[in-house]
Design a protein around this motif. Structure first.
Motif, PDB file in Angstrom:
ATOM      1  N   SER A 131       0.827  -1.205   0.000  1.00 28.42           N
ATOM      2  CA  SER A 131       0.000   0.000   0.000  1.00 28.42           C
ATOM      3  C   SER A 131       0.860   1.254   0.000  1.00 28.42           C
ATOM      4  CB  SER A 131      -0.933   0.014   1.211  1.00 28.42           C
ATOM      5  OG  SER A 131      -1.885  -1.007   1.110  1.00 28.42           O
ATOM      6  N   LEU A 132       1.914   1.261   0.809  1.00 24.31           N
ATOM      7  CA  LEU A 132       2.840   2.389   0.842  1.00 24.31           C
ATOM      8  C   LEU A 132       3.499   2.586  -0.518  1.00 24.31           C
ATOM      9  CD1 LEU A 132       4.433   4.544   2.472  1.00 24.31           C
ATOM     10  CD2 LEU A 132       6.007   2.718   3.115  1.00 24.31           C
ATOM     11  N   THR A 133       3.849   1.496  -1.173  1.00 27.61           N
ATOM     12  CA  THR A 133       4.489   1.545  -2.483  1.00 27.61           C
ATOM     13  C   THR A 133       3.536   2.088  -3.544  1.00 27.61           C
ATOM     14  OG1 THR A 133       5.910  -0.308  -1.862  1.00 27.61           O
ATOM     15  CG2 THR A 133       5.685   0.151  -4.219  1.00 27.61           C
ATOM     16  N   ILE A 134       2.299   1.624  -3.528  1.00 27.49           N
ATOM     17  CA  ILE A 134       1.296   2.110  -4.480  1.00 27.49           C
ATOM     18  C   ILE A 134       1.060   3.606  -4.272  1.00 27.49           C
ATOM     19  CG2 ILE A 134      -1.158   1.983  -5.101  1.00 27.49           C
ATOM     20  CD1 ILE A 134      -0.883  -1.094  -4.499  1.00 27.49           C
ATOM     21  N   GLU A 135       0.986   4.016  -3.035  1.00 31.12           N
ATOM     22  CA  GLU A 135       0.803   5.438  -2.707  1.00 31.12           C
ATOM     23  C   GLU A 135       1.999   6.261  -3.194  1.00 31.12           C
ATOM     24  OE1 GLU A 135      -1.116   8.809  -1.065  1.00 31.12           O
ATOM     25  OE2 GLU A 135      -1.893   6.794  -1.410  1.00 31.12           O
ATOM     26  N   ALA A 136       3.204   5.757  -2.976  1.00 34.42           N
ATOM     27  CA  ALA A 136       4.406   6.460  -3.426  1.00 34.42           C
ATOM     28  C   ALA A 136       4.418   6.583  -4.950  1.00 34.42           C
ATOM     29  CB  ALA A 136       5.658   5.724  -2.940  1.00 34.42           C
ATOM     30  N   THR A 180       9.968   5.651  -2.100  1.00 32.17           N
ATOM     31  CA  THR A 180       9.914   6.523  -3.276  1.00 32.17           C
ATOM     32  C   THR A 180      11.247   6.514  -4.008  1.00 32.17           C
ATOM     33  OG1 THR A 180       8.239   7.928  -2.254  1.00 32.17           O
ATOM     34  CG2 THR A 180       9.539   8.902  -4.042  1.00 32.17           C
ATOM     35  N   HIS A 181      12.332   6.614  -3.279  1.00 30.94           N
ATOM     36  CA  HIS A 181      13.671   6.608  -3.876  1.00 30.94           C
ATOM     37  C   HIS A 181      13.926   5.312  -4.655  1.00 30.94           C
ATOM     38  CE1 HIS A 181      18.006   7.433  -4.170  1.00 30.94           C
ATOM     39  NE2 HIS A 181      18.161   6.155  -3.872  1.00 30.94           N
ATOM     40  N   VAL A 182      13.597   4.188  -4.044  1.00 31.95           N
ATOM     41  CA  VAL A 182      13.812   2.899  -4.710  1.00 31.95           C
ATOM     42  C   VAL A 182      12.969   2.810  -5.987  1.00 31.95           C
ATOM     43  CG1 VAL A 182      13.594   0.383  -4.499  1.00 31.95           C
ATOM     44  CG2 VAL A 182      14.506   1.718  -2.592  1.00 31.95           C
ATOM     45  N   GLU A 215      14.585   2.321  -9.674  1.00 29.65           N
ATOM     46  CA  GLU A 215      14.309   1.108 -10.443  1.00 29.65           C
ATOM     47  C   GLU A 215      13.678   1.456 -11.788  1.00 29.65           C
ATOM     48  OE1 GLU A 215      15.564  -1.794  -9.845  1.00 29.65           O
ATOM     49  OE2 GLU A 215      16.388  -0.931  -8.014  1.00 29.65           O
ATOM     50  N   ILE A 216      12.782   2.415 -11.786  1.00 33.91           N
ATOM     51  CA  ILE A 216      12.166   2.848 -13.045  1.00 33.91           C
ATOM     52  C   ILE A 216      13.188   3.609 -13.884  1.00 33.91           C
ATOM     53  CG2 ILE A 216      10.412   4.357 -14.082  1.00 33.91           C
ATOM     54  CD1 ILE A 216       8.731   3.816 -11.465  1.00 33.91           C
TER      55      ILE A 216
END
Length: 140
Positions: A23-28, A114-116, A120-121
């Motif tokens: 969830s945190l990743t999707i939000e970021a 967010t940094h990761v 990665e992208i």
């Protein structure tokens, strides 16, 4: 001088679960600049505790904690060379390595995720470190 309680609500909190980290990743990801997100197309973003043993071996990692995230798929220069049967682009963030990094640094968990994601992208779409720093600076 008496010390005051600094634990706040941490005394009863657990580390984020896989679902909470996802969830945190999707939000970021949702807060990344729209132009940057558009590079990704229909990318799959997932969270796992650790990379698979094959990834650890292939990358020559000393431990699974050495990898915070991984992009798998085709970068922008390869997007038209997809072979039949290959899956879509995918980013995996590794929860345990990210939590370990978080414990050792003075950054928020959200900032690390967010940094990761950005790196990665960005690396797989040909962006320079300076480009990625600018994207990070423009993330809400």
């Amino acid at each position: 001088m008496a010390r005051t309680d600094q634990t706040g609500d941490w005394a009863k909190r657990f580390s984020p679960s896989l679902d909470e980290m996802e969830s945190l990743t999707i939000e970021a990801f949702a807060h990344l600049p729209a132009k940057f997100r558009s590079l990704c197309g229909d990318i799959i973003i997932q969270v796992a505790d650790f990379p698979e043993d094959q990834i650890v071996d292939d990358m020559g990692l000393e431990t699974p904690f050495d990898l915070l995230g991984l992009f798998e798929g085709h970068g922008i220069g390869e997007r038209f060379t997809m072979v039949t049967g290959e899956g879509p682009n995918r980013i995996t963030l590794y929860r345990r390595a990210i939590l370990d990094y978080w414990a050792e640094h003075e950054e928020t968990l959200g900032d690390i995720v967010t940094h990761v994601l950005i790196h990665e992208i960005g690396h797989h779409f040909g962006l320079s470190d300076e480009d990625m720093e600018q994207i990070e600076a423009n993330t809400d």
